[in-house]
Design a protein around this motif. Structure first.
Motif, PDB file in Angstrom:
ATOM      1  N   GLU A 391     -13.971  -6.438  -0.758  1.00  0.00           N
ATOM      2  CA  GLU A 391     -12.946  -5.408  -0.616  1.00  0.00           C
ATOM      3  C   GLU A 391     -12.592  -5.276   0.859  1.00  0.00           C
ATOM      4  OE1 GLU A 391     -12.342  -0.620  -1.507  1.00  0.00           O
ATOM      5  OE2 GLU A 391     -14.027  -1.725  -2.394  1.00  0.00           O
ATOM      6  N   MET A 392     -11.285  -5.189   1.136  1.00  0.00           N
ATOM      7  CA  MET A 392     -10.839  -5.075   2.513  1.00  0.00           C
ATOM      8  C   MET A 392     -11.211  -3.705   3.066  1.00  0.00           C
ATOM      9  SD  MET A 392      -9.292  -7.012   4.786  1.00  0.00           S
ATOM     10  CE  MET A 392      -8.167  -8.157   3.973  1.00  0.00           C
ATOM     11  N   VAL A 393     -11.751  -3.721   4.285  1.00  0.00           N
ATOM     12  CA  VAL A 393     -12.156  -2.472   4.942  1.00  0.00           C
ATOM     13  C   VAL A 393     -11.108  -2.038   5.952  1.00  0.00           C
ATOM     14  CG1 VAL A 393     -13.907  -1.397   6.416  1.00  0.00           C
ATOM     15  CG2 VAL A 393     -14.597  -2.976   4.596  1.00  0.00           C
ATOM     16  N   GLU A 394     -10.659  -2.958   6.790  1.00  0.00           N
ATOM     17  CA  GLU A 394      -9.645  -2.647   7.792  1.00  0.00           C
ATOM     18  C   GLU A 394      -8.897  -3.924   8.160  1.00  0.00           C
ATOM     19  OE1 GLU A 394     -12.147  -2.857  11.938  1.00  0.00           O
ATOM     20  OE2 GLU A 394     -12.374  -1.018  10.735  1.00  0.00           O
ATOM     21  N   ALA A 395      -7.653  -3.756   8.619  1.00  0.00           N
ATOM     22  CA  ALA A 395      -6.825  -4.907   8.999  1.00  0.00           C
ATOM     23  C   ALA A 395      -5.842  -4.481  10.072  1.00  0.00           C
ATOM     24  CB  ALA A 395      -6.075  -5.462   7.791  1.00  0.00           C
ATOM     25  N   SER A 396      -5.552  -5.387  10.989  1.00  0.00           N
ATOM     26  CA  SER A 396      -4.635  -5.093  12.096  1.00  0.00           C
ATOM     27  C   SER A 396      -3.178  -5.096  11.649  1.00  0.00           C
ATOM     28  CB  SER A 396      -4.831  -6.111  13.227  1.00  0.00           C
ATOM     29  OG  SER A 396      -4.519  -7.421  12.756  1.00  0.00           O
ATOM     30  N   HIS A 397      -2.868  -5.748  10.531  1.00  0.00           N
ATOM     31  CA  HIS A 397      -1.492  -5.853  10.045  1.00  0.00           C
ATOM     32  C   HIS A 397      -1.469  -5.564   8.538  1.00  0.00           C
ATOM     33  CE1 HIS A 397      -1.368  -8.171  13.770  1.00  0.00           C
ATOM     34  NE2 HIS A 397      -0.043  -8.092  13.753  1.00  0.00           N
ATOM     35  N   ASP A 398      -0.302  -5.216   8.046  1.00  0.00           N
ATOM     36  CA  ASP A 398      -0.143  -5.072   6.603  1.00  0.00           C
ATOM     37  C   ASP A 398      -0.393  -6.409   5.919  1.00  0.00           C
ATOM     38  OD1 ASP A 398       0.524  -2.411   6.906  1.00  0.00           O
ATOM     39  OD2 ASP A 398       2.692  -2.820   6.994  1.00  0.00           O
ATOM     40  N   TYR A 399      -0.911  -6.338   4.714  1.00  0.00           N
ATOM     41  CA  TYR A 399      -1.238  -7.567   3.997  1.00  0.00           C
ATOM     42  C   TYR A 399      -0.941  -7.387   2.508  1.00  0.00           C
ATOM     43  CZ  TYR A 399      -5.483  -5.203   2.446  1.00  0.00           C
ATOM     44  OH  TYR A 399      -6.364  -4.319   1.876  1.00  0.00           O
ATOM     45  N   GLU A 400      -0.907  -8.522   1.803  1.00  0.00           N
ATOM     46  CA  GLU A 400      -0.721  -8.523   0.350  1.00  0.00           C
ATOM     47  C   GLU A 400      -1.852  -9.340  -0.270  1.00  0.00           C
ATOM     48  OE1 GLU A 400       2.440 -10.207  -3.028  1.00  0.00           O
ATOM     49  OE2 GLU A 400       2.855 -10.438  -0.880  1.00  0.00           O
ATOM     50  N   LYS A 401      -2.470  -8.767  -1.275  1.00  0.00           N
ATOM     51  CA  LYS A 401      -3.506  -9.498  -2.003  1.00  0.00           C
ATOM     52  C   LYS A 401      -2.816 -10.316  -3.086  1.00  0.00           C
ATOM     53  CE  LYS A 401      -7.983  -8.856  -4.300  1.00  0.00           C
ATOM     54  NZ  LYS A 401      -8.987  -7.864  -4.769  1.00  0.00           N
ATOM     55  N   THR A 402      -2.614 -11.620  -2.834  1.00  0.00           N
ATOM     56  CA  THR A 402      -1.819 -12.453  -3.740  1.00  0.00           C
ATOM     57  C   THR A 402      -2.615 -12.920  -4.956  1.00  0.00           C
ATOM     58  OG1 THR A 402      -2.356 -14.379  -2.354  1.00  0.00           O
ATOM     59  CG2 THR A 402      -0.274 -13.250  -1.922  1.00  0.00           C
ATOM     60  N   THR A 403      -3.909 -13.177  -4.782  1.00  0.00           N
ATOM     61  CA  THR A 403      -4.805 -13.514  -5.894  1.00  0.00           C
ATOM     62  C   THR A 403      -6.133 -12.821  -5.639  1.00  0.00           C
ATOM     63  OG1 THR A 403      -5.816 -15.490  -4.893  1.00  0.00           O
ATOM     64  CG2 THR A 403      -3.716 -15.801  -6.046  1.00  0.00           C
ATOM     65  N   SER A 404      -7.084 -13.019  -6.553  1.00  0.00           N
ATOM     66  CA  SER A 404      -8.401 -12.397  -6.365  1.00  0.00           C
ATOM     67  C   SER A 404      -9.135 -12.997  -5.172  1.00  0.00           C
ATOM     68  CB  SER A 404      -9.243 -12.567  -7.630  1.00  0.00           C
ATOM     69  OG  SER A 404      -9.437 -13.945  -7.917  1.00  0.00           O
ATOM     70  N   ASN A 405      -8.672 -14.157  -4.693  1.00  0.00           N
ATOM     71  CA  ASN A 405      -9.360 -14.829  -3.589  1.00  0.00           C
ATOM     72  C   ASN A 405      -8.479 -15.016  -2.362  1.00  0.00           C
ATOM     73  OD1 ASN A 405     -11.809 -15.222  -5.008  1.00  0.00           O
ATOM     74  ND2 ASN A 405     -10.934 -16.987  -6.060  1.00  0.00           N
ATOM     75  N   ASN A 406      -7.270 -14.451  -2.345  1.00  0.00           N
ATOM     76  CA  ASN A 406      -6.363 -14.695  -1.229  1.00  0.00           C
ATOM     77  C   ASN A 406      -5.690 -13.417  -0.749  1.00  0.00           C
ATOM     78  OD1 ASN A 406      -6.461 -17.554  -2.514  1.00  0.00           O
ATOM     79  ND2 ASN A 406      -5.442 -17.853  -0.545  1.00  0.00           N
ATOM     80  N   VAL A 407      -5.518 -13.324   0.573  1.00  0.00           N
ATOM     81  CA  VAL A 407      -4.715 -12.268   1.174  1.00  0.00           C
ATOM     82  C   VAL A 407      -3.658 -12.925   2.053  1.00  0.00           C
ATOM     83  CG1 VAL A 407      -6.441 -10.445   1.112  1.00  0.00           C
ATOM     84  CG2 VAL A 407      -6.391 -12.022   3.040  1.00  0.00           C
ATOM     85  N   LEU A 408      -2.514 -12.260   2.171  1.00  0.00           N
ATOM     86  CA  LEU A 408      -1.384 -12.825   2.896  1.00  0.00           C
ATOM     87  C   LEU A 408      -0.885 -11.829   3.936  1.00  0.00           C
ATOM     88  CD1 LEU A 408       0.568 -15.306   2.896  1.00  0.00           C
ATOM     89  CD2 LEU A 408       2.050 -13.968   1.407  1.00  0.00           C
ATOM     90  N   SER A 422      -6.501  -9.558  12.919  1.00  0.00           N
ATOM     91  CA  SER A 422      -7.928  -9.346  12.679  1.00  0.00           C
ATOM     92  C   SER A 422      -8.109  -8.478  11.439  1.00  0.00           C
ATOM     93  CB  SER A 422      -8.588  -8.689  13.894  1.00  0.00           C
ATOM     94  OG  SER A 422      -7.999  -7.430  14.156  1.00  0.00           O
ATOM     95  N   PHE A 423      -9.179  -8.715  10.721  1.00  0.00           N
ATOM     96  CA  PHE A 423      -9.469  -7.911   9.527  1.00  0.00           C
ATOM     97  C   PHE A 423     -10.958  -7.976   9.231  1.00  0.00           C
ATOM     98  CE2 PHE A 423      -7.970 -12.095   8.311  1.00  0.00           C
ATOM     99  CZ  PHE A 423      -8.915 -12.550   7.410  1.00  0.00           C
ATOM    100  N   LYS A 424     -11.400  -7.004   8.471  1.00  0.00           N
ATOM    101  CA  LYS A 424     -12.814  -6.951   8.073  1.00  0.00           C
ATOM    102  C   LYS A 424     -12.883  -6.607   6.595  1.00  0.00           C
ATOM    103  CE  LYS A 424     -15.463  -3.549   9.598  1.00  0.00           C
ATOM    104  NZ  LYS A 424     -16.360  -2.768  10.507  1.00  0.00           N
ATOM    105  N   TYR A 425     -13.740  -7.332   5.886  1.00  0.00           N
ATOM    106  CA  TYR A 425     -13.939  -7.024   4.470  1.00  0.00           C
ATOM    107  C   TYR A 425     -15.419  -6.929   4.177  1.00  0.00           C
ATOM    108  CZ  TYR A 425     -14.543 -12.134   3.986  1.00  0.00           C
ATOM    109  OH  TYR A 425     -14.967 -13.432   4.129  1.00  0.00           O
ATOM    110  N   VAL A 426     -15.729  -6.269   3.073  1.00  0.00           N
ATOM    111  CA  VAL A 426     -17.112  -6.031   2.705  1.00  0.00           C
ATOM    112  C   VAL A 426     -17.396  -6.677   1.358  1.00  0.00           C
ATOM    113  CG1 VAL A 426     -16.589  -3.814   1.604  1.00  0.00           C
ATOM    114  CG2 VAL A 426     -18.917  -4.273   2.417  1.00  0.00           C
TER     115      VAL A 426
END
Length: 437
Positions: A391-408, A422-426
């Motif tokens: 699960e995404m915790v923080e990100a420097s830019h807006d993003y889209e979760k395109t699949t269960s394994n990908n962010v854009l 930059s981004f951080k996920y847990v």
């Protein structure tokens, strides 16, 4: 008596060509004979006809044969083994009779008068007549009830050796594009289709097995290409879960010929140039995105094919900048073309930190970009996460979760600017352990 029917009797001819190197030929001929006939020799069929696909109406066929033992030097000589042939001397105007003994390694003959053996005699070979069974071109031979003929017959069959492909030319301007589409037809089926109605089927049609042609002539390819540079002349419509393109005029397709016909001319459309990276990239890929909608002068289904892309240089001369292949594309489905790697954009990606807190594992990731171009660029970051239960915790830019394994991420980078994403996920390790058990 045998009746011969040729393509000169065609009242209607249509050819439907499929993507998978085969076509459907449909002919209507008027046959007429006052003398009762019991055989019909149907000539000018494709050499690569699929005999199990033939359909005939207008005449009652008792038996059907496909004759394809065609005339050639080797076959003629084989038919005359142990028979008399003649060697013609142009100077003396005399014919020397020989009994043909062998044709395996040159010609070996025995003189009729002296019984001497002659190997590879000089002069022209003269054969008394065409041996029985050999024909000049392939034909269907039908046995029919003996009667006079005066009716219209319809014949259709599938043939190998004829195919079509779409190819495109995309000319990129500052903000707009010109898009031209061509149909390339390649006829190696062994016959000519003269003044035929032409239809093309775009889509995947199931075939049970690859059919071996009954007759495979040595194919001689030539460089002849007929190009029509007219306005688009195909009518497109849906047909049986495929798409059919019908040419609005008759066309002649010669054997051993490649023909190109224009079917698409689009001007004034808009495009986007973006750059795409993933976690393994060292250089961004150059992408062209085109919306397939009415606002962009499109919203049309496009057959699969190769798109060659050009752009004018500082001297206003067109230069080739890359190519890509598009699949069968439904209307409203956008086009995305990959043209190569960007020279003036440097990228780097790396995992900067990974640590655990109880059953949670945190991952920090960074992408760095250095834009050395003279204009602002949009960079698409397509990042894959292989861990389960993240699960995404923080990100420097807006993003889209395109699949269960990908962010854009979509990031704009100005000229001579260095930017970072930059981004951080847990990762919940308890979920991962439960899934393993």
């Amino acid at each position: 008596m045998r009746y011969q029917s040729t393509n000169e009797q065609n009242e209607k001819l249509s050819v439907t060509i499929y993507n998978d190197h085969f076509g459907l030929v449909k002919e209507e001929r008027q046959i007429h004979s006052n003398v009762p006939c019991e055989e019909v020799q149907y000539l000018d069929v494709a050499k690569k006809i699929e005999t199990d696909s033939i359909m005939i109406s207008g005449v009652h066929v008792l038996e059907l044969n496909y004759d394809f033992d065609l005339v050639s030097k080797a076959k003629l000589l084989e038919k005359y083994l142990d028979e008399t042939i003649y060697i013609y001397d142009k100077k003396t105007k005399e014919k020397l009779p020989l009994r043909l003994l062998s044709v395996n390694d040159g010609i070996i003959g025995e003189r009729i008068d002296s019984k001497e053996i002659i190997i590879n005699p000089e002069g022209e070979l003269v054969l008394p007549s065409l041996p029985a069974g050999l024909i000049a071109k392939p034909a269907l031979l039908w046995k029919v009830p003996k009667a006079s003929l005066n009716q219209k017959i319809k014949v259709s069959y599938l043939t190998k050796g004829i195919s079509w492909d779409a190819n495109y030319v995309l000319n990129l301007k500052d903000k707009e594009f010109e898009f031209t589409g061509w149909v390339a037809i390649n006829n190696q089926s062994g016959t000519m289709y003269e003044n035929a109605e032409l239809k093309l089927i775009a889509g995947e049609v199931n075939r049970i097995k690859e059919i071996t042609p009954l007759y495979d002539n040595n194919r001689i390819y030539n460089d002849e290409m007929v190009v029509y540079s007219s306005e688009p002349s195909f009518e497109e419509k849906s047909f049986a879960d495929q798409h059919m393109y019908t040419l609005n005029r008759p066309v002649t397709i010669k054997d051993e010929q490649e023909k190109q016909i224009n079917f698409l001319n689009i001007t004034g459309g808009k495009y986007r140039r973006i750059y795409e990276v993933d976690r393994y990239s060292d250089k961004p890929e150059i992408k062209i995105e085109i919306d397939n909608n009415k606002e962009n002068n499109l919203e049309i289904p496009l057959p699969k094919g190769i798109v060659k892309v050009y752009q004018a240089d500082s001297d206003d001369l067109l230069e080739f900048i890359g190519e890509d292949e598009i699949p069968h594309t439904a209307k409203k489905q956008p086009l995305t073309l990959t043209l190569g790697k960007a020279f003036d954009i440097v990228c780097e990606s790396k995992e900067t930190n990974r640590y655990e807190e109880e059953n949670l594992e945190f991952v920090e990731y960074h992408y760095y970009f250095n834009n050395q171009k003279e204009e602002t660029v949009t960079i698409k970051v397509d990042h894959s996460i292989h861990d389960r239960g993240w699960e995404m915790v923080e990100a420097s830019h807006d993003y889209e979760k395109t699949t269960s394994n990908n962010v854009l991420f979509n990031v704009e980078v100005k000229p001579d600017e260095v930017a970072a994403v930059s981004f951080k996920y847990v990762i919940d390790r308890t979920i991962y352990i439960k899934n393993r058990n």
